[in-house]
Design an enzyme around this catalytic site. Structure first.
Site, PDB file in Angstrom:
ATOM      1  N   SER A  97       0.674  -0.839  -0.569  1.00  0.00           N
ATOM      2  CA  SER A  97      -0.062   0.130  -0.313  1.00  0.00           C
ATOM      3  C   SER A  97       0.706   1.365   0.196  1.00  0.00           C
ATOM      4  O   SER A  97       1.452   1.198  -1.204  1.00  0.00           O
ATOM      5  CB  SER A  97      -1.223  -0.051   1.216  1.00  0.00           C
ATOM      6  OG  SER A  97      -1.744   0.550   1.320  1.00  0.00           O
ATOM      7  N   ASP A 218     -10.221  -5.459  -4.411  1.00  0.00           N
ATOM      8  CA  ASP A 218      -9.832  -4.224  -3.881  1.00  0.00           C
ATOM      9  C   ASP A 218     -10.169  -3.606  -3.355  1.00  0.00           C
ATOM     10  O   ASP A 218     -10.704  -2.755  -4.477  1.00  0.00           O
ATOM     11  CB  ASP A 218      -7.765  -4.220  -4.113  1.00  0.00           C
ATOM     12  CG  ASP A 218      -7.476  -3.582  -3.006  1.00  0.00           C
ATOM     13  OD1 ASP A 218      -7.857  -2.629  -2.321  1.00  0.00           O
ATOM     14  OD2 ASP A 218      -5.618  -3.900  -2.706  1.00  0.00           O
ATOM     15  N   HIS A 247      -7.707  -5.857   0.300  1.00  0.00           N
ATOM     16  CA  HIS A 247      -6.148  -5.263   0.138  1.00  0.00           C
ATOM     17  C   HIS A 247      -5.044  -5.491   0.815  1.00  0.00           C
ATOM     18  O   HIS A 247      -4.395  -4.856   0.872  1.00  0.00           O
ATOM     19  CB  HIS A 247      -6.966  -3.968   0.663  1.00  0.00           C
ATOM     20  CG  HIS A 247      -5.400  -2.749   0.138  1.00  0.00           C
ATOM     21  ND1 HIS A 247      -5.560  -2.530  -0.330  1.00  0.00           N
ATOM     22  CD2 HIS A 247      -4.739  -1.647   1.338  1.00  0.00           C
ATOM     23  CE1 HIS A 247      -4.271  -0.978  -0.309  1.00  0.00           C
ATOM     24  NE2 HIS A 247      -4.258  -1.021   1.042  1.00  0.00           N
TER      25      HIS A 247
END
Length: 267
Positions: A97, A218, A247
């Site tokens: 991320s 996601d 995610h």
């Protein structure tokens, strides 16, 4: 002289006995414990570096400087400081991320440090912009910020299962735990930094080979963003789709992620 206090503040750990170096960098809302079901598969072959982002709930919040961490560059400073302090010459970097974006920026600044970037759930821009589909409109983001500010606990209880995606209650519980560990004002502040970031203009400066790992679904990052990264990063890039949802595959499908990481790192 190594600033051990700063390394200690970020809970830097080096595990394993291999000749090569592997950095595992967690994303927003987690800490290095997110890798606990992943890193043991790599310690026989790598020296694995784990650390916590300064915004993580596992870090003393006194270390979070609101005037410094206004952009991702300050997080890049922390990563490079860790690598230099540990005298790392070359490493493979796995970033989840926001840390995927930190890795991208670090590789532009110091390309000689990185042999490969593995980017999990990465997005250079979360907001939609013309033909670019980042996944969110500004009005949606504003509602998220308002919900975080109004009742952080309620927001976490709603967001954690959405983010995990897959029906893995233990992963939802773990993500909720680390989100609750964050001080709410720091969590909101960093969320705003992340959602205001736009790295699209610098992707072409990345020359380190990248492997983009993207789950089938996601809530935070549409699959089209993985293709965008592949086509706009400046080096030799591949996309690997993970046959799972959510995610946070390192929490919800760690063994699947380990297999994909081994393949990505062997290339």
């Amino acid at each position: 002289m190594v600033n051990n206090a700063r390394l200690d503040a970020l809970n830097v750990r080096v595990l394993g006995t291999g000749d090569r170096v592997l950095v595992l960098a967690h994303g927003f809302g987690t800490d290095q414990s997110a890798w606990q079901l992943v890193y043991p598969s790599f310690t026989p072959y790598y020296r694995v570096i784990l650390y916590d982002l300064v915004c993580a709930g596992s870090v003393n919040p006194d270390h979070f400087d609101f005037s410094r961490y206004t952009t991702l560059d300050a997080f890049v400073d922390d990563l490079i400081f860790i690598l230099d302090s540990l005298e790392v010459q070359r490493c493979a970097f796995v970033g989840h991320s926001v840390s995927a974006m930190v890795g991208i920026l670090a590789s532009i600044r110091r390309p000689e440090l990185f042999t490969k970037l593995v980017l999990i759930g990465a997005s250079p821009r979360f907001l939609n912009d013309g033909d670019y589909h980042g996944g969110f409109e500004q009005s949606e983001i504003d509602r998220v910020f308002a919900a975080m500010k109004a009742n952080y606990q309620a927001w976490v209880n709603g967001f954690a299962p959405l983010a995990v995606g897959a029906d893995v209650p233990a992963a939802v519980q773990e993500f909720s735990r680390t989100l609750f560990n964050m001080r709410p004002d720091i969590s909101l502040f960093v969320s705003k930094v992340i959602f205001s970031s736009d790295l699209r203009g610098v992707l072409g400066l990345v020359k380190v080979p990248c492997c983009i790992l993207q789950t089938a679904q996601d809530v935070s990052v549409p699959a089209s963003v993985a293709i965008y990264l592949r086509d706009h990063l400046g080096g030799r890039n591949t996309v690997e789709m993970l046959d799972t949802e959510g995610h946070l595959p390192h929490l919800s499908a760690p063994q699947l992620l380990v297999r994909k990481l081994r393949r990505a790192l062997a290339r």
